[in-house]
Structures are given as C-alpha cells and as structure tokens.
Write a protein that holds these residues in place. Structure first.
Motif, PDB file in Angstrom:
ATOM      1  N   GLN A 273       1.450 -18.359 -39.469  1.00 33.58           N
ATOM      2  CA  GLN A 273       0.084 -18.126 -39.027  1.00 33.58           C
ATOM      3  C   GLN A 273      -0.551 -19.417 -38.526  1.00 33.58           C
ATOM      4  O   GLN A 273      -0.163 -20.518 -38.894  1.00 33.58           O
ATOM      5  CB  GLN A 273      -0.768 -17.579 -40.172  1.00 33.58           C
ATOM      6  CG  GLN A 273      -0.281 -16.264 -40.743  1.00 33.58           C
ATOM      7  CD  GLN A 273      -1.190 -15.787 -41.852  1.00 33.58           C
ATOM      8  OE1 GLN A 273      -2.403 -15.727 -41.701  1.00 33.58           O
ATOM      9  NE2 GLN A 273      -0.604 -15.447 -42.989  1.00 33.58           N
ATOM     10  N   THR A 274      -1.561 -19.239 -37.679  1.00 33.41           N
ATOM     11  CA  THR A 274      -2.400 -20.340 -37.243  1.00 33.41           C
ATOM     12  C   THR A 274      -3.709 -20.247 -38.003  1.00 33.41           C
ATOM     13  O   THR A 274      -4.361 -19.208 -38.010  1.00 33.41           O
ATOM     14  CB  THR A 274      -2.656 -20.280 -35.729  1.00 33.41           C
ATOM     15  OG1 THR A 274      -1.404 -20.377 -35.043  1.00 33.41           O
ATOM     16  CG2 THR A 274      -3.564 -21.406 -35.285  1.00 33.41           C
ATOM     17  N   VAL A 275      -4.081 -21.334 -38.668  1.00 33.46           N
ATOM     18  CA  VAL A 275      -5.228 -21.296 -39.564  1.00 33.46           C
ATOM     19  C   VAL A 275      -6.063 -22.560 -39.376  1.00 33.46           C
ATOM     20  O   VAL A 275      -5.541 -23.625 -39.071  1.00 33.46           O
ATOM     21  CB  VAL A 275      -4.763 -21.159 -41.039  1.00 33.46           C
ATOM     22  CG1 VAL A 275      -3.941 -22.352 -41.468  1.00 33.46           C
ATOM     23  CG2 VAL A 275      -5.930 -20.917 -41.971  1.00 33.46           C
ATOM     24  N   THR A 276      -7.376 -22.422 -39.504  1.00 39.87           N
ATOM     25  CA  THR A 276      -8.265 -23.572 -39.405  1.00 39.87           C
ATOM     26  C   THR A 276      -8.430 -24.212 -40.772  1.00 39.87           C
ATOM     27  O   THR A 276      -8.839 -23.552 -41.730  1.00 39.87           O
ATOM     28  CB  THR A 276      -9.643 -23.163 -38.859  1.00 39.87           C
ATOM     29  OG1 THR A 276      -9.483 -22.619 -37.552  1.00 39.87           O
ATOM     30  CG2 THR A 276     -10.581 -24.367 -38.785  1.00 39.87           C
ATOM     31  N   LEU A 277      -8.092 -25.490 -40.869  1.00 39.69           N
ATOM     32  CA  LEU A 277      -8.222 -26.247 -42.109  1.00 39.69           C
ATOM     33  C   LEU A 277      -9.509 -27.062 -42.052  1.00 39.69           C
ATOM     34  O   LEU A 277      -9.769 -27.745 -41.056  1.00 39.69           O
ATOM     35  CB  LEU A 277      -7.031 -27.179 -42.287  1.00 39.69           C
ATOM     36  CG  LEU A 277      -5.658 -26.504 -42.259  1.00 39.69           C
ATOM     37  CD1 LEU A 277      -4.553 -27.553 -42.342  1.00 39.69           C
ATOM     38  CD2 LEU A 277      -5.524 -25.505 -43.402  1.00 39.69           C
ATOM     39  N   THR A 278     -10.313 -26.979 -43.089  1.00 47.14           N
ATOM     40  CA  THR A 278     -11.626 -27.629 -43.102  1.00 47.14           C
ATOM     41  C   THR A 278     -11.823 -28.421 -44.381  1.00 47.14           C
ATOM     42  O   THR A 278     -11.599 -27.908 -45.478  1.00 47.14           O
ATOM     43  CB  THR A 278     -12.756 -26.589 -42.980  1.00 47.14           C
ATOM     44  OG1 THR A 278     -12.554 -25.790 -41.811  1.00 47.14           O
ATOM     45  CG2 THR A 278     -14.112 -27.259 -42.896  1.00 47.14           C
ATOM     46  N   PHE A 279     -12.240 -29.680 -44.227  1.00 42.66           N
ATOM     47  CA  PHE A 279     -12.630 -30.535 -45.344  1.00 42.66           C
ATOM     48  C   PHE A 279     -14.142 -30.703 -45.292  1.00 42.66           C
ATOM     49  O   PHE A 279     -14.685 -31.090 -44.248  1.00 42.66           O
ATOM     50  CB  PHE A 279     -11.953 -31.903 -45.248  1.00 42.66           C
ATOM     51  CG  PHE A 279     -10.451 -31.860 -45.289  1.00 42.66           C
ATOM     52  CD1 PHE A 279      -9.777 -31.908 -46.502  1.00 42.66           C
ATOM     53  CD2 PHE A 279      -9.705 -31.779 -44.127  1.00 42.66           C
ATOM     54  CE1 PHE A 279      -8.387 -31.882 -46.556  1.00 42.66           C
ATOM     55  CE2 PHE A 279      -8.320 -31.748 -44.163  1.00 42.66           C
ATOM     56  CZ  PHE A 279      -7.659 -31.794 -45.384  1.00 42.66           C
ATOM     57  N   THR A 280     -14.826 -30.420 -46.391  1.00 45.19           N
ATOM     58  CA  THR A 280     -16.293 -30.451 -46.413  1.00 45.19           C
ATOM     59  C   THR A 280     -16.798 -31.228 -47.618  1.00 45.19           C
ATOM     60  O   THR A 280     -16.318 -31.031 -48.738  1.00 45.19           O
ATOM     61  CB  THR A 280     -16.876 -29.030 -46.463  1.00 45.19           C
ATOM     62  OG1 THR A 280     -16.409 -28.283 -45.343  1.00 45.19           O
ATOM     63  CG2 THR A 280     -18.397 -29.043 -46.457  1.00 45.19           C
ATOM     64  N   ALA A 281     -17.791 -32.112 -47.385  1.00 42.46           N
ATOM     65  CA  ALA A 281     -18.496 -32.800 -48.465  1.00 42.46           C
ATOM     66  C   ALA A 281     -19.935 -32.324 -48.483  1.00 42.46           C
ATOM     67  O   ALA A 281     -20.597 -32.285 -47.442  1.00 42.46           O
ATOM     68  CB  ALA A 281     -18.442 -34.311 -48.262  1.00 42.46           C
ATOM     69  N   THR A 282     -20.419 -31.957 -49.660  1.00 40.95           N
ATOM     70  CA  THR A 282     -21.800 -31.520 -49.832  1.00 40.95           C
ATOM     71  C   THR A 282     -22.443 -32.362 -50.911  1.00 40.95           C
ATOM     72  O   THR A 282     -21.949 -32.416 -52.046  1.00 40.95           O
ATOM     73  CB  THR A 282     -21.860 -30.034 -50.233  1.00 40.95           C
ATOM     74  OG1 THR A 282     -21.168 -29.254 -49.254  1.00 40.95           O
ATOM     75  CG2 THR A 282     -23.299 -29.551 -50.320  1.00 40.95           C
ATOM     76  N   GLU A 283     -23.565 -33.034 -50.562  1.00 42.05           N
ATOM     77  CA  GLU A 283     -24.279 -33.877 -51.516  1.00 42.05           C
ATOM     78  C   GLU A 283     -25.641 -33.289 -51.855  1.00 42.05           C
ATOM     79  O   GLU A 283     -26.267 -32.624 -51.025  1.00 42.05           O
ATOM     80  CB  GLU A 283     -24.493 -35.278 -50.941  1.00 42.05           C
ATOM     81  CG  GLU A 283     -23.238 -36.123 -50.856  1.00 42.05           C
ATOM     82  CD  GLU A 283     -23.580 -37.537 -50.414  1.00 42.05           C
ATOM     83  OE1 GLU A 283     -23.647 -38.439 -51.274  1.00 42.05           O
ATOM     84  OE2 GLU A 283     -23.799 -37.729 -49.204  1.00 42.05           O
ATOM     85  N   ASP A 284     -26.103 -33.560 -53.086  1.00 40.57           N
ATOM     86  CA  ASP A 284     -27.449 -33.143 -53.449  1.00 40.57           C
ATOM     87  C   ASP A 284     -28.442 -34.216 -52.983  1.00 40.57           C
ATOM     88  O   ASP A 284     -28.107 -35.072 -52.163  1.00 40.57           O
ATOM     89  CB  ASP A 284     -27.552 -32.838 -54.940  1.00 40.57           C
ATOM     90  CG  ASP A 284     -27.444 -34.082 -55.815  1.00 40.57           C
ATOM     91  OD1 ASP A 284     -27.147 -35.175 -55.283  1.00 40.57           O
ATOM     92  OD2 ASP A 284     -27.653 -33.957 -57.033  1.00 40.57           O
ATOM     93  N   TYR A 285     -29.633 -34.236 -53.523  1.00 34.77           N
ATOM     94  CA  TYR A 285     -30.726 -35.013 -52.937  1.00 34.77           C
ATOM     95  C   TYR A 285     -30.711 -36.504 -53.261  1.00 34.77           C
ATOM     96  O   TYR A 285     -31.426 -37.275 -52.632  1.00 34.77           O
ATOM     97  CB  TYR A 285     -32.059 -34.413 -53.380  1.00 34.77           C
ATOM     98  CG  TYR A 285     -32.279 -34.434 -54.882  1.00 34.77           C
ATOM     99  CD1 TYR A 285     -32.921 -35.507 -55.497  1.00 34.77           C
ATOM    100  CD2 TYR A 285     -31.829 -33.381 -55.674  1.00 34.77           C
ATOM    101  CE1 TYR A 285     -33.107 -35.524 -56.873  1.00 34.77           C
ATOM    102  CE2 TYR A 285     -32.022 -33.394 -57.051  1.00 34.77           C
ATOM    103  CZ  TYR A 285     -32.655 -34.465 -57.649  1.00 34.77           C
ATOM    104  OH  TYR A 285     -32.841 -34.477 -58.999  1.00 34.77           O
TER     105      TYR A 285
END
Length: 472
Positions: A444-456
């Motif tokens: 399969q072809t798949v989108t790989l995503t790395f995400t950083a989420t910070e609070d305030y």
C-alpha cells in the motif's frame, strides 16, 4: 457482551434498538491489497448460527456457561475444528469462574512461528434469558468460519494463529481472565496481539473498532476503511469483553463490534443508516436475541475483516514481490532540502542550539513554549513483498516540563491511524532510535505524518532525524 453492573461516573450500559442498515452498503471489492485474504462465506457463518440456535432450543432456550447448552456449543465448535486439522484443547476454568461453568476452547493452527502468536477470540456463552444469537453467537460463528477457511486455504504461514472461544464471559470475563492468568510470562510474551469479536451483527448497529488508532487495529481499520464504513472507537465496549484481561497484562488488543445497549446518534444514523435514538441491538440480553436478530450485512463485513487481519498478521502473501525498502522514505536524513516532505517544512534545517543525529540537518518540531501544532508528512509505498516492515526514526525529546504529566505530545501516524505517541515524560539526554510496525501496509501507499503538539507554556522540542523504512 458482559453487562457493566457498576460504573464510577458514567454508565456504559444503554439498551439496543432495532433499525435497518442502508442497502446501499453492499460490499464492494476492498481496495486494500496487502494480502490476498479470502472472502468468508457469510452463508456458512449463518449455518453455524443455525446450529447454535438449535442447541439452545434443545437446552432450555439458552447457552449459559453453566448449562448443557454451553457444553453442546463447545462440542459443536470442537468437532468442526478437529476435523479441519486444528490442535484443540478444552481448558477447564478452575478458579475465578462461576461454579459449574464449562471450559474455554482453544484451537491453534499448527503452522507458522510458534514464538509469534496472533490470537483471535469470542465468548461462546450467552445469558439465561435467550439463545444469544448476536451476543455472542455472531462473534463465535464468524470466528469459527474464519478458522475453517484458514484450514481449507492452508496458506504458507509466517506466524502462528490461535483461536479461542471463552466461557463465563457474561459473569465477569472469567474464562478469558483465567486463561491469561494461567499463562507463564514467557507464553504471554509470545502473543503479539489479541483480537476480540463480541456482537458483530447488531440490527441497528454501527461499525466499531477497539483501540481504533492503535497499531494492533491497523489491519482491521484498513479493511473497513476500504468499504467506506468510517468506523469509530468502541467506547461502549471498553473494559466489558474478553479483550480486557489481555490488556491488563500489557498485550495489545483490538477487535470489531456493532454495539450493545447504547443508542445510535443522529450522526451515526446519517452515515450508517438505521434509527437514531434507538439502541444498537434491541434484543440485548433478552429472549428475542434469536436468528431474526442478526444483521447479515454487518456479519459479512466483520467476517471478511477478520480474515483480512489473519492474513495480514500471519500469512505469507505469496505475491512474489520483493522487500527492497531502499529509498522508500525520501530524504529521511533531511540533508537534501525539504522535498518530499510536506507540511511545516520550516522545521527542517541546520538549527542552532541543538544537534542532529547524523549529518547537519534535522526536523525540529515543537520547542516553541506556546500553544502550537507542527507536522511534517510524506507519502511512502511499502513494498508488497514485505511480510514484516517497520518505520525507524531517531528522536531526541528536550523539555522544560517536569513531573509525570504529559503536556506536550509527539505522534506518528500512518494515514489516519496513530501508531505511536510520546510526550515530555519521555524526554532524555540524546537521540533514541524508535520504530513502528508497518507490516499491515505492505503493498500500500500510505501518508506518514510526524506531529508535535505543545500546550501554552514551557517548551518541549521533538528533534527528528534519520527516518527510514526497514525490512523487519
């Protein structure tokens, strides 16, 4: 499914109402291609339900764990499995079960790596009130026909598959709990994931997956996604069926369900059909849970999704493809500009103040010390010949946070499925190599995503480098 008798703040038990699922949802050919899993004949699944119904009729109208109806159900399933070539064991529940409860039934297909086991289970007992065709004849019958289909196909196996039909679930998940407790730590470690099927034919049902964003759930979700079903998390069933004892011992779990006594929302009715405000199964734990209380379309989709998962996890696909992962991830070390990465590509560079793992450049996600979300993605094709594939990456987590609370998070996703979540709690002094399993995406072809989420406030930087696809 076991009724939850006491809940701390929110009751998960509501009653299931009848409705009609949309006829438009006739199953199309799945677009998933990683393994040539067979189409499980839903008519044969229903034939098993017919037998379970007849067994209940001969034994006071039910198949409760302490009655002859349950023991006759065990004998029926055992006879089919033995004839198909399975190694079958009746396991008496000698502690924790209701007095007089019948045995668990364990069946192992004697091929594949015995140190890498994928387990599929359903409770075979029902309540006293009725024959238990949806709860849980549906899961038991779907599982049985999958086991027989595997034996009939007799594919080349890379891993071991073990099926289980549990006793005394309705009295407290007792049969599965006994099974997991009785295993040695070595035997538990061999079980790489457990998949549970409890009520997969609810007449006003929805399409629910346990731990839908987990790596264990990836093939289950991929199959139902291929049918356009837009499945949701099985919140109603959390802690209420036989996957829970496995979770308690740290074994990854997932599974399909179509709902018990909770009521369908208007949004769910809009996408799945049926009646909003009514329960998923109008006959939950009632005498009307008979053969007329079966949604054949849902049963078919669950049965085929089980087969897809079995094939993904344990079967050599026989595609003849190779598993050359060289270059599958483009610019994984970030040394050649930003392409083919997309998203917040300004995070990629030779940043001052932090060091790369290798070379001169890396991706610095987060580290802002304010409310923010930053992601980078690229589309990758996992070669069809990869029976095992993993995404490897080096990550340094640097934080000003303290304590054991996760304020800032880093996730790894394949398509819409979250495969890993880390946080400021995982911070360390340098780079650590980590990986996630992409075996379910072979071909399969798949989108790989790395995400950083910070609070305030208080920064956490997630420094990513040297991303690669590996065979194994």
């Amino acid at each position: 499914m076991k009724r939850r008798f006491a809940v701390a703040s929110v009751s998960l038990a509501v009653v299931l109402g009848c409705g009609t699922l949309p006829a438009a949802a006739a199953d199309s050919t799945p677009t998933v291609t990683a393994a040539a899993a067979p189409d499980v004949d839903v008519n044969k699944v229903r034939a098993h339900l017919n037998e379970l119904s007849a067994i209940a009729a001969r034994n006071g109208g039910n198949r409760r764990s302490t009655g002859q109806g349950y023991r006759d159900s065990v004998a029926y399933v055992k006879g089919k499995l033995q004839a198909a070539g399975y190694t079958v064991t009746e396991q008496p529940c000698t502690s924790g079960c209701t007095s007089g409860a019948g045995p668990n039934l364990i069946a192992e297909w004697p091929k594949g790596d015995a140190n890498t086991v994928y387990m599929f289970g359903a409770h075979l007992d029902g309540v006293s009130a009725g024959p238990g065709m949806n709860d849980n004849g549906s899961g038991s019958a779907a599982l049985l026909e999958n086991a027989l289909t595997l034996a009939q196909q007799n594919p080349d196996m890379r891993n071991r598959v073990r099926f289980a039909w549990w006793t005394d679930e309705e009295q407290g998940l007792n049969g599965s709990d006994f099974y997991v407790r009785a295993l040695s730590s070595t035997e538990r470690a061999k079980i790489k994931a457990y998949y549970n099927f409890d009520m997969v034919a609810s007449t006003n049902g929805g399409y629910f997956i346990n731990h839908i964003t987990s790596a264990a759930a990836a093939p289950m979700k991929a199959y139902w996604d291929s049918l356009g079903l837009q499945p949701e998390e099985n919140t109603e069933g959390a802690g209420r069926s036989d996957d829970y004892p496995f979770e308690q011992y740290g074994i990854p779990t997932s599974g399909y369900a179509m709902g018990a006594s909770a009521r369908k929302t208007s949004a769910q009715a809009a996408k799945w059909g049926g009646t909003s405000g009514s329960a998923y199964d109008p006959c939950y734990h009632r005498s009307c849970d008979t053969l007329t209380n079966i949604n054949t379309t849902g049963l078919d989709r669950a049965s085929d999704g089980i087969a897809y998962t079995v094939w993904q996890r344990a079967v050599n696909t026989g595609t003849g493809g190779t598993c050359d992962t060289t270059g599958a991830v483009g610019n994984g070390g970030f040394e050649s500009g930003t392409s083919p990465w997309t998203g917040n590509t300004a995070t990629i560079g030779a940043h001052a103040g932090q060091a790369p793992h290798g070379g001169t450049r890396f991706a610095w996600l987060g580290g802002n010390g304010s409310t923010s979300t930053e992601s980078i993605s690229q589309t990758v094709t996992v070669p069809s010949g990869c029976t095992r594939a993993s995404l490897a990456y080096w990550l340094h987590i640097d934080t000003d946070e303290s304590g054991s609370r996760a304020y800032d998070r880093f996730t790894v996703r394949a398509g819409g499925t979250t495969l890993a979540t880390l946080s400021n709690v995982d911070a360390g002094s340098g780079y650590v190599q980590r990986s996630v399993d992409l075996s379910a995406y072979a071909g399969q072809t798949v989108t790989l995503t790395f995400t950083a989420t910070e609070d305030y406030t208080l920064q956490t930087g997630f420094l990513l480098d040297d991303v690669s696809l590996r065979n194994g």
